[in-house]
Structure formats: C-alpha cells, structure tokens
Design an enzyme around this catalytic site. Structure first.
Site, PDB file in Angstrom:
ATOM      1  N   LYS A 274      38.084  50.180  37.807  1.00 31.76           N
ATOM      2  CA  LYS A 274      38.679  51.197  38.683  1.00 31.76           C
ATOM      3  C   LYS A 274      39.300  52.338  37.887  1.00 31.76           C
ATOM      4  O   LYS A 274      39.576  52.227  36.698  1.00 31.76           O
ATOM      5  CB  LYS A 274      39.686  50.550  39.635  1.00 31.76           C
ATOM      6  N   ARG A 309      37.498  39.498  41.382  1.00 29.44           N
ATOM      7  CA  ARG A 309      36.275  40.205  41.783  1.00 29.44           C
ATOM      8  C   ARG A 309      35.911  41.183  40.670  1.00 29.44           C
ATOM      9  O   ARG A 309      36.626  42.170  40.447  1.00 29.44           O
ATOM     10  CB  ARG A 309      36.504  40.925  43.113  1.00 29.44           C
TER      11      ARG A 309
END
Length: 331
Positions: A274, A309
């Site tokens: 991210k 994840r």
C-alpha cells in the site's frame, strides 16, 4: 567485553501472561486502560476472555497462528497487479503458484477498490470472478477461497461455485442484501472499515481519534451484521488500512492492533504494497514495496493478527517462520 561477565539471555524464559487472541505465540500480561497499565488478571473477566480466547477455525484452518491469504486480483486496474491475471488461464496459474508458495487462503477480487476506482457492473464482476472459482474447483484445488466483493449477486454466484468466505470492504454498507446471502451459506464474512467509497475515500480523510472511531464503527457494523442474521462465530474484522486513512491514521491503527482483539473475533489485516509503505520507504512502484510489506506483516503477527492478506506469499511465509523460530513460538 569481559567474557566472564554474565550475559542476559533473550528470551530468558517463556513470556508470561495470557495468549493474545488465542495465538500460540504472542502473549500479554498487561493491558492499557485509561492511560494506565492494568494487569491482565485484573481485567473484567469477559474482556479478558475476549482478548485471550481461541478464535473459531476459519474455513477449517485453526487460528492459533497467522494464516497467509494470497491476493488474486482478476482486474485490469488494481493498484499493484492490475491486468497481470485478468484472463482465466493467468488467474488459475497465479492461484497455483500462490498455493505452492504457501498461501493458505486465496482472496479473489474482480473489482478494484484502490483509491479513485469506480464501481464495476455486477455482471462484469461475476464474469471476472466466477469462472476462475469454477476452474480452480474443477481442477481439484481445495484451498479455501475468499471472494473480495461488496455485492450480494457476486457473492451468491461465487459461493455456488465453491467459494468459502466473503471479504466485504464496505462491512455490509454497500449492499445490505449481502448479509442474507452469507448467512444462508453459513460462510465467514470479513467486515472491513472504510470511509466513503473507493472513488472518494482518500480525499483528505479526517478523524478526531482514528483508533477510537474505527473501533466504534466496527463495533456498530458487528451489531448490524448480527441483527441481519449472521452468526458472531462467522465474523472477522479488518481496520481497513488505506481505506479513508492518511499516513498518520494508518500508523496509529497499526500501533493499536491489539485493541481490536477486544471484539473476540479474528483479525484480518491487509497492508500489502500500500501507498503508505512507499511514502515511508521511498519505494514508488507498488511491486517494489515487498520488503516494507513483509515488515508490517511481522509487526502484525507480533500483535496477534490472525490473517495476513498479502501479494508476496513466499517472502511473508519465510519471514513468519523466522519470527516464530527466534521468538520460540513453536517450541
């Protein structure tokens, strides 16, 4: 150094306290309450149990240690790997590789929820996701499959083809009918915190107290899910790193992950590649953020996260195995 001098041993003895969120590794002896440290034994019994009790298995997987959820985006526009696995053949090949590398769950998504993304029509999302699920099951793949969707029709079609759980970034706010589909299938559901929609969520997000507000919002969504007929034992929570949060919001939530164990539910965390990792590290390209992603995964594992994840399965698995060995968690 004087070789005759006594040397500290690390760890000198098994860590005291209670298991954190039912994990076989991290433990806690104290908790923070109103700015003060409180011994775990002095906590309210119900809260102490929620913080320490074992979580129910997820799709048959015991949650006594972090489980690796491999990301499989079958989209043309996901922020990190958009277009890489957009065909059925490429998606199936990628799924096989992720499982071979150590993925214990696959999370298949047919709609990008990156910042600025627009909504994908239901029929198109089904056409991207469902044939991949069907092909994996037809090929004999038994690994649990999660579907990353906000939409009841997508969930219904994927569950019918053999998917096992649903990962909803809207926590049932986008399509309330999703609750009935999941409840009917008795499937696990992950409730993730987000503000706004992917199209607008990163437009100057603001909080007075991001940790408290995310916690309270998730508490409200848990209650909503229960009122819609879902079983508490089938729910997971995700604080939604990067979904309506800036750099400082993300860091505050990562520091406060143990707070979310107070729900007594499994904690899923998705931070892989991210933007905030790139902002801190200087890695501009998402695929160059693997080392930072693994670092955050290790921090989350030490704080009792149950499901990680990730895009980079092999690297995460190797790092987790070293963490457990060094900390003596497998002894």
């Amino acid at each position: 150094m004087n070789p005759a001098a006594p040397l500290p041993l690390w760890p000198a003895s098994p860590e005291p306290g209670l298991p954190l969120a039912g994990q076989s590794g991290p433990r806690f002896a104290h908790a923070s309450h109103d700015g003060a440290s409180v011994e775990a034994a002095a906590l309210d019994a119900a809260l102490r149990d929620r913080l320490s009790a074992a979580r129910p298995p997820l799709c048959g997987l015991p949650l006594d240690r972090p489980r690796i959820m491999g990301i499989l985006n079958v989209t043309p526009d996901s922020f990190s790997d958009g277009g890489d696995h957009a065909t059925r053949e490429a998606a199936v090949a990628r799924a096989r590789l992720l499982v071979a590398q150590g993925a214990e769950i696959l999370d298949i998504g047919g709609e990008s929820t990156r910042p600025g993304a627009t909504e994908v029509p239901v029929a198109e999302e089904i056409a991207r996701v469902v044939p991949v699920v069907a092909a994996l099951r037809a090929a004999g793949m038994t690994v649990p499959i999660s579907i990353d969707t906000r939409k009841s029709a997508v969930a219904r079609a994927a569950l019918a083809e053999g998917a096992d759980m649903i990962n909803d970034v809207s926590a049932l706010c986008f399509d309330p009918d999703l609750a009935g589909v999941v409840a009917e299938a008795n499937a696990p559901l992950c409730l993730m915190h987000a503000v706004g929609t992917p199209a607008d969520m990163q437009r100057a997000p603001r909080y007075d107290d991001v940790v408290a507000e995310v916690h309270d919002a998730l508490a409200a969504r848990i209650e909503a899910a229960l009122s819609m007929g879902l079983a508490r034992a089938r729910l997971l929570v995700d604080p939604g790193i990067g979904f309506g949060k800036d750099l400082h919001h993300n860091l505050a939530l990562l520091r406060a992950l143990p707070l979310f164990h107070g729900f007594g539910l499994p904690l899923l965390l998705g931070v892989s590649r991210k933007r905030f990792i790139g902002t801190i590290s200087g890695a501009e390209a998402p695929k160059a953020r693997m080392p930072g992603s693994v670092a955050v995964a290790l921090i989350a594992a030490q704080q009792g996260a149950h499901v990680l994840r990730v895009h980079d399965v092999e690297e995460t698995k190797q790092a987790l195995s070293l963490l457990r060995a060094v900390m003596g968690w497998d002894e």
